[in-house]
Design an enzyme around this catalytic site. Structure first.
Site, short mmCIF file in Angstrom:
data_model
loop_
_atom_site.label_atom_id
_atom_site.label_comp_id
_atom_site.label_asym_id
_atom_site.label_seq_id
_atom_site.Cartn_x
_atom_site.Cartn_y
_atom_site.Cartn_z
CG ASN A 96 46.81 32.47 33.01
OD1 ASN A 96 47.07 31.71 32.84
ND2 ASN A 96 46.54 33.76 34.08
CG HIS A 118 52.30 45.14 29.42
ND1 HIS A 118 52.19 46.55 29.17
CD2 HIS A 118 52.94 44.08 29.80
CE1 HIS A 118 53.39 46.25 29.20
NE2 HIS A 118 54.07 45.39 29.47
CG HIS A 159 50.80 39.32 32.88
ND1 HIS A 159 50.16 39.76 32.30
CD2 HIS A 159 50.69 39.23 34.06
CE1 HIS A 159 48.75 39.34 32.58
NE2 HIS A 159 49.34 38.64 33.88
P1 5GP Z 1 46.51 37.55 35.00
O1 5GP Z 1 44.97 37.22 35.50
O2 5GP Z 1 46.32 38.81 33.17
O3 5GP Z 1 46.81 36.48 34.70
O4 5GP Z 1 47.24 38.23 35.53
C1 5GP Z 1 47.04 39.88 36.20
C2 5GP Z 1 47.68 39.89 37.65
O5 5GP Z 1 47.68 41.20 37.81
C3 5GP Z 1 46.75 39.62 38.74
O6 5GP Z 1 47.25 37.81 39.44
C4 5GP Z 1 46.24 40.29 38.97
O7 5GP Z 1 46.33 39.92 40.94
C5 5GP Z 1 47.59 41.23 38.64
N1 5GP Z 1 47.37 42.61 39.22
C6 5GP Z 1 45.96 42.93 38.33
N2 5GP Z 1 46.48 44.48 39.23
C7 5GP Z 1 47.29 44.72 39.30
C8 5GP Z 1 48.09 46.02 40.27
O8 5GP Z 1 47.09 46.73 40.06
N3 5GP Z 1 48.95 46.02 40.92
C9 5GP Z 1 49.59 44.27 40.93
N4 5GP Z 1 50.58 44.61 41.39
N5 5GP Z 1 48.97 43.43 40.80
C10 5GP Z 1 47.92 43.98 39.42
ZN ZN Z 2 51.14 47.96 28.75
#
Ligand code: 5GP
Ligand code: ZN
Length: 112
Positions: free
Chosen positions: A85, A96, A98
């Protein structure tokens, strides 16, 4: 980045359930899994999102995809989805870069 969540996970300051780690990359399970298999692959270096990939840092993106192929193969995952995303409207909540790797259930298309 001092206060970036995934930089802190990469430095080991915040614990994570790791699947793979080397000097440049980390793979760890998502804290809120959206599928039976849901892990994240991150470069340890801070890159904000896919929108910040350039000639100076794209080698790590290639390595991340090599790692995704290897981890899925080694774990017998034949069908999976890779998602990144980019930006708030696309659902990015951690700034960051991912790659989500999702598997273990039927995944709808188009995504919401
Ligand atoms: P985004 O929403 O940016 O595409 O994905 C971020 C992801 O990081 C989410 O799926 C969320 O569940 C995961 N996430 C957020 N905080 C943490 C954390 O402290 N540990 C882990 N393992 N995953 C996290
Ligand atoms: Zn970072």
């Amino acid at each position: 980045m001092d206060d970036c969540l995934f930089c802190r996970i990469a430095r080991g300051e915040i614990p994570s359930n790791k699947l793979y780690e080397d000097d440049e990359l980390l793979a760890f399970y998502d804290i809120a899994p959206q599928a039976p298999v849901h892990f994240l692959v991150i470069p340890k270096q801070h890159i904000e999102s896919c929108g910040d990939v350039d000639a100076g840092n794209s080698a790590i993106v290639a390595k991340a995809f090599e790692l995704i192929a290897r981890l899925t193969r080694e774990n017998g995952i034949k069908s999976f989805r890779v998602v990144s995303n980019c930006g708030e409207e696309a659902g990015q909540s951690v700034s960051h870069l991912h790659f989500h790797v999702l598997a273990g259930r039927s995944l709808a298309w188009p995504p919401g």
